[in-house]
Motif scaffolding. Structure first.
Motif, PDB file in Angstrom:
ATOM      1  N   ALA A   1     -11.518   0.638   5.725  1.00 13.09           N
ATOM      2  CA  ALA A   1     -10.245  -0.066   5.779  1.00 13.09           C
ATOM      3  C   ALA A   1     -10.129  -1.149   4.719  1.00 13.09           C
ATOM      4  N   VAL A   2     -11.246  -1.597   4.153  1.00 16.18           N
ATOM      5  CA  VAL A   2     -11.234  -2.772   3.274  1.00 16.18           C
ATOM      6  C   VAL A   2     -11.434  -2.430   1.804  1.00 16.18           C
ATOM      7  N   VAL A   3     -12.425  -1.574   1.469  1.00  9.90           N
ATOM      8  CA  VAL A   3     -12.884  -1.478   0.082  1.00  9.90           C
ATOM      9  C   VAL A   3     -12.016  -0.545  -0.746  1.00  9.90           C
ATOM     10  N   THR A   4     -12.100  -0.731  -2.062  1.00 10.54           N
ATOM     11  CA  THR A   4     -11.464   0.189  -3.013  1.00 10.54           C
ATOM     12  C   THR A   4     -12.482   1.146  -3.618  1.00 10.54           C
ATOM     13  N   SER A   5     -13.776   0.782  -3.554  1.00 12.51           N
ATOM     14  CA  SER A   5     -14.829   1.678  -4.025  1.00 12.51           C
ATOM     15  C   SER A   5     -16.137   1.284  -3.366  1.00 12.51           C
ATOM     16  N   VAL A   6     -17.093   2.207  -3.365  1.00 13.19           N
ATOM     17  CA  VAL A   6     -18.407   1.927  -2.791  1.00 13.19           C
ATOM     18  C   VAL A   6     -19.480   2.199  -3.837  1.00 13.19           C
ATOM     19  N   LEU A   7     -20.498   1.329  -3.824  1.00 11.65           N
ATOM     20  CA  LEU A   7     -21.663   1.504  -4.676  1.00 11.65           C
ATOM     21  C   LEU A   7     -22.809   1.932  -3.767  1.00 11.65           C
TER      22      LEU A   7
ATOM     23  N   TYR B   1      -6.056  -9.696   0.571  1.00 14.66           N
ATOM     24  CA  TYR B   1      -6.650 -10.817  -0.159  1.00 14.66           C
ATOM     25  C   TYR B   1      -6.567 -10.552  -1.667  1.00 14.66           C
ATOM     26  N   PRO B   2      -6.016 -11.503  -2.454  1.00 12.68           N
ATOM     27  CA  PRO B   2      -5.837 -11.238  -3.894  1.00 12.68           C
ATOM     28  C   PRO B   2      -7.103 -11.404  -4.721  1.00 12.68           C
ATOM     29  N   GLY B   3      -8.151 -11.982  -4.141  1.00 16.74           N
ATOM     30  CA  GLY B   3      -9.388 -12.176  -4.893  1.00 16.74           C
ATOM     31  C   GLY B   3     -10.279 -10.945  -4.867  1.00 16.74           C
ATOM     32  N   THR B   4     -11.548 -11.152  -5.180  1.00 20.16           N
ATOM     33  CA  THR B   4     -12.537 -10.073  -5.272  1.00 20.16           C
ATOM     34  C   THR B   4     -13.461 -10.138  -4.069  1.00 20.16           C
ATOM     35  N   VAL B   5     -13.795  -8.973  -3.516  1.00 25.06           N
ATOM     36  CA  VAL B   5     -14.630  -8.907  -2.313  1.00 25.06           C
ATOM     37  C   VAL B   5     -15.840  -8.028  -2.592  1.00 25.06           C
ATOM     38  N   PHE B   6     -17.024  -8.538  -2.234  1.00 29.88           N
ATOM     39  CA  PHE B   6     -18.246  -7.733  -2.187  1.00 29.88           C
ATOM     40  C   PHE B   6     -18.653  -7.632  -0.725  1.00 29.88           C
TER      41      PHE B   6
ATOM     42  N   GLN C   1      -9.906 -12.101 -15.399  1.00 26.30           N
ATOM     43  CA  GLN C   1      -9.714 -10.679 -15.117  1.00 26.30           C
ATOM     44  C   GLN C   1     -11.053  -9.981 -14.922  1.00 26.30           C
ATOM     45  N   LEU C   2     -12.043 -10.398 -15.678  1.00 20.95           N
ATOM     46  CA  LEU C   2     -13.367  -9.790 -15.596  1.00 20.95           C
ATOM     47  C   LEU C   2     -14.247 -10.637 -14.672  1.00 20.95           C
TER      48      LEU C   2
ATOM     49  N   LEU D   1     -21.982  -1.209 -14.547  1.00 16.21           N
ATOM     50  CA  LEU D   1     -20.952  -1.503 -13.547  1.00 16.21           C
ATOM     51  C   LEU D   1     -19.996  -2.542 -14.101  1.00 16.21           C
ATOM     52  N   THR D   2     -18.702  -2.321 -13.865  1.00 13.82           N
ATOM     53  CA  THR D   2     -17.679  -3.302 -14.229  1.00 13.82           C
ATOM     54  C   THR D   2     -16.868  -3.645 -12.991  1.00 13.82           C
ATOM     55  N   VAL D   3     -16.779  -4.939 -12.678  1.00 19.05           N
ATOM     56  CA  VAL D   3     -16.002  -5.415 -11.531  1.00 19.05           C
ATOM     57  C   VAL D   3     -14.879  -6.297 -12.051  1.00 19.05           C
ATOM     58  N   LEU D   4     -13.636  -5.920 -11.725  1.00 19.58           N
ATOM     59  CA  LEU D   4     -12.468  -6.672 -12.165  1.00 19.58           C
ATOM     60  C   LEU D   4     -11.887  -7.469 -11.003  1.00 19.58           C
ATOM     61  N   ARG D   5     -11.081  -8.467 -11.347  1.00 17.16           N
ATOM     62  CA  ARG D   5     -10.433  -9.278 -10.319  1.00 17.16           C
ATOM     63  C   ARG D   5      -9.596  -8.389  -9.388  1.00 17.16           C
ATOM     64  N   GLY D   6      -9.744  -8.600  -8.093  1.00 19.78           N
ATOM     65  CA  GLY D   6      -9.003  -7.810  -7.115  1.00 19.78           C
ATOM     66  C   GLY D   6      -9.751  -6.598  -6.603  1.00 19.78           C
ATOM     67  N   ASP D   7     -10.888  -6.253  -7.229  1.00 16.18           N
ATOM     68  CA  ASP D   7     -11.699  -5.142  -6.718  1.00 16.18           C
ATOM     69  C   ASP D   7     -12.318  -5.536  -5.382  1.00 16.18           C
ATOM     70  N   ARG D   8     -12.446  -4.567  -4.494  1.00 16.91           N
ATOM     71  CA  ARG D   8     -13.148  -4.781  -3.215  1.00 16.91           C
ATOM     72  C   ARG D   8     -14.250  -3.719  -3.148  1.00 16.91           C
ATOM     73  N   LEU D   9     -15.457  -4.163  -3.465  1.00 15.96           N
ATOM     74  CA  LEU D   9     -16.586  -3.246  -3.643  1.00 15.96           C
ATOM     75  C   LEU D   9     -17.487  -3.269  -2.421  1.00 15.96           C
ATOM     76  N   GLY D  10     -17.679  -2.104  -1.803  1.00 18.07           N
ATOM     77  CA  GLY D  10     -18.628  -1.964  -0.706  1.00 18.07           C
ATOM     78  C   GLY D  10     -19.978  -1.523  -1.239  1.00 18.07           C
TER      79      GLY D  10
END
Length: 642
Positions: free
Chosen positions: A497-503, A481-486, A307-308, A335-344
């Motif tokens: 169109a892709v990310v759930t949050s941006v850093l 995609y069910p995994g995590t994306v950077f 999960q983490l 910063l905390t990144v969880l499974r399934g996050d898509r971080l730009g």
């Protein structure tokens, strides 16, 4: 009269026609966006229009004395040239003519030279170069070979602007530019008074710059007035109509083929006419160029990660500068990144995006702070420099070294068929990588990336050189995609169109401040604009009215401000409610601490074996319930006026 016109143009490489009796005209002041699939011939067409390549057949006409300038994808400069030297190449003819006039050798026609110099505005070419360098914020003394890819693009653009062309041709101008530079280029081209033809995959850039979209599709040029967003709707209707028309023609051809095989039973004259129609249908079907296939993208996420995925606490990292001082790349990042996050990850070139990625993945140790990485992670990395591609290896060897098969999601597929999913025909499977174009290399890199199961994807500028249709398919794949994306990208529409949050990198260079925002780039920009507007309003209110200018007219008396709306009186809390409000901060802190501890415990791969299925399920249920309790506590705190 049009500045440029193309009539019945034909151009082919091998047996495949890039231009098939194509026609196009360019009017003064127009800004055309040229789009099409990779390999359709956009760059070749641009070079033909710029006068750098010749047609096989057809006619290219231009106004007399038309000045054209072509900016390639990868500009090149003389070794050891300064920025001033490189930019002044844009006025090379004026420089040479003025030098020749000043040398006034015997036999020179000075009157003719003077006339041509004046026509080129060559007497003051140094001032034009200096003014352009100031406008584009370039240091004339710096050497070009010491610059980043983005700054080299800026130098090439300065070279084009100083030439004062009537038509400017740009091939993928946004590649290697950061977001700030892309916005700057948009604004610059919006003010451009000459005509423009640009090849780009950046849909936001097209919407901001182009006044007409021209699509190169199966050798034919089709024109669509307006911006890219208008083109999308029109093109969809056209494709649907074309598919329906082709289906009807195929049905009629099939019926006629059945008839001719059954024998001719009607009168001879009628049969001859019908056979003639059949031959016409066959010829039309053979001449039809089908729409280029779609890339088939499929991604195996493999085993689920913990999960983490990553936790950064107070992380800082600095790199030494040439003068010995330290440049802070990351400072005090939590910063905390969880499974399934898509971080730009968004920031200017040189801000430290690659360093930040390495810190998050645990590939680089921080100077300060702690980085904890999760369990069961399998990472696949897309490198914008394509360094993992060996130019001498074949496509098949690149995808599946030592084997003829690729396994995706438990299904085996032959490497030839898998390459076909990415639009590589069978005859190219044994071709070396060096024969591929930039867009094809990116497609091959995606094929290689997706051939291996991974639950963490790291994509560093994956959109460079990809055509728009492939970009849209990649967007759909990553969104589900069910995994995590950077994701590191300056393509605003793709990121949104892709990310759930941006850093986002904030502050001046060397401060190392990064801040996370929910949503994409547009959400971050909207929040930044609101914050800036609030700060400006507060500053204006603090300053009050400006003082009269010395010696100037007195300011007219200000009209009285409108009466403020009466403030809503805050309800007085009861003794019990006040005690509840006082206790809520401690409750929120306790819930957050419990949630954090539970996340770390659930990330332990040996937990299930240690506690058994019943207790493990109870821990998962408690983790889900904590989100609801936190939300309820926050809502109650707000309701009580906290």
């Amino acid at each position: 009269m049009a500045l440029l016109s193309l009539t019945d143009a034909q151009l082919a490489y091998g047996h495949w026609a890039l231009l098939d009796r194509a026609s196009l005209s360019l009017e003064a002041g127009e800004r055309l966006g040229l789009i099409g699939r990779n390999g359709t011939g956009k760059s070749s067409l641009l070079k033909v229009l710029a006068g750098l390549e010749k047609l096989d057949d057809g006619l290219l006409q231009q106004q007399q004395g038309l000045r054209r300038h072509y900016l390639p994808q990868e500009p090149s400069f003389a070794p050891e040239a300064t920025i001033f030297d490189a930019v002044s190449e844009g006025v090379a003819e004026a420089k040479a003519l003025r030098a020749r006039y000043e040398a006034h050798q015997d036999g020179d026609d000075l009157d003719a030279l003077q006339t041509r110099i004046e026509a080129l505005d060559g007497w003051t070419w140094e001032q034009r170069v200096d003014a352009t360098l100031q406008r584009l914020a370039l240091d004339p003394a710096r050497r070009v070979d010491s610059l980043s890819g983005g700054l080299k693009k800026r130098v090439a653009l300065a070279q084009a602007l100083v030439a004062q062309p009537d038509v400017l041709f740009l091939d993928e101008p946004t590649n290697h530019l950061d977001l700030e530079a892309i916005v700057w280029l948009q604004e610059l081209l919006a003010e451009w008074r000459g005509a423009l033809i640009v090849v780009t995959h950046d849909r936001s850039f097209l919407d901001a710059v182009a006044t007409r979209i021209v699509e190169l599709d199966r050798g034919i040029l089709r024109s669509y007035p307006g911006r890219y967003s208008a083109y999308e709707a029109t093109k969809q209707r056209e494709l649907e109509a074309e598919a329906l028309l082709n289906a009807r023609a195929d049905k009629l051809l099939a019926q006629e083929e059945v008839w001719v095989r059954q024998g001719v039973e009607a009168r001879r004259t009628r049969s001859v006419a019908r056979i003639g129609r059949l031959e016409g249908l066959r010829a039309a079907r053979a001449a039809r160029r089908e729409q280029v296939g779609r890339v088939k993208l499929d991604l195996d996420a493999g085993e689920r990660s913990g999960q983490l995925v990553a936790v950064l606490e107070g992380v800082s990292k600095a790199w030494p500068r040439p003068d010995g001082s330290l440049r802070q790349v990351v400072r005090g990042l939590d910063l905390t990144v969880l499974r399934g996050d898509r971080l730009g990850i968004v920031g200017p070139n040189g801000a430290g995006k690659t360093t930040l990625l390495k810190l998050i993945l645990g590939n680089l140790s921080p100077d300060e702070g702690v980085v904890r990485t999760g369990t069961k992670r399998t990472v696949a990395y897309f490198d914008q420099l394509r360094e993992v591609l060996d130019p001498e290896k074949t496509l098949a060897e690149t995808i599946s070294p030592g084997s003829d098969w690729v396994e995706i999601g438990g299904t085996r597929k032959h490497v030839i068929g898998y390459l076909g999913d990415f639009l590589f025909p069978p005859q190219r499977a044994n071709a070396p990588v060096r024969t591929l174009s930039g867009g094809e290399r990116n497609r091959l890199l995606l094929a290689r990336l997706f051939a291996q199961p991974a639950n963490v994807l790291v994509l560093d500028e994956p959109t460079n050189d990809l055509d728009i249709e492939t970009l849209e398919l990649l967007e759909e794949l990553l969104s589900s995609y069910p995994g995590t994306v950077f994701l590191v990208s300056h393509d605003r529409r793709f990121v949104d169109a892709v990310v759930t949050s941006v850093l986002v990198a904030e502050g001046a260079d060397g401060e190392g401040r990064w801040k996370e925002y929910e949503g994409g780039i547009e959400d971050w920009l909207a929040q930044s604009r609101r914050a800036a507007a609030l700060q400006a309003t507060a500053a204006k209110a603090a300053r009050g009215l400006p003082a009269p200018a010395p010696g100037g007219p007195a300011l007219a008396p200000a009209s009285p401000p409108p009466a403020a709306a009466p403030a809503v009186a805050r309800r007085k809390l009861s003794y019990k409610e006040q005690r509840e409000l006082d206790a809520l901060p401690d409750r929120l802190a306790a819930l957050e601490a419990e949630q954090k501890a539970l996340e770390l415990r659930l990330a332990d791969p040996g937990l299930y074996a240690a506690v058994g299925s019943t207790e493990y399920a109870a821990l998962q249920a408690r983790h889900a319930a904590l989100d609801e309790e936190l939300l309820a506590a926050l809502e109650r705190w707000e309701a009580l006026g906290g």
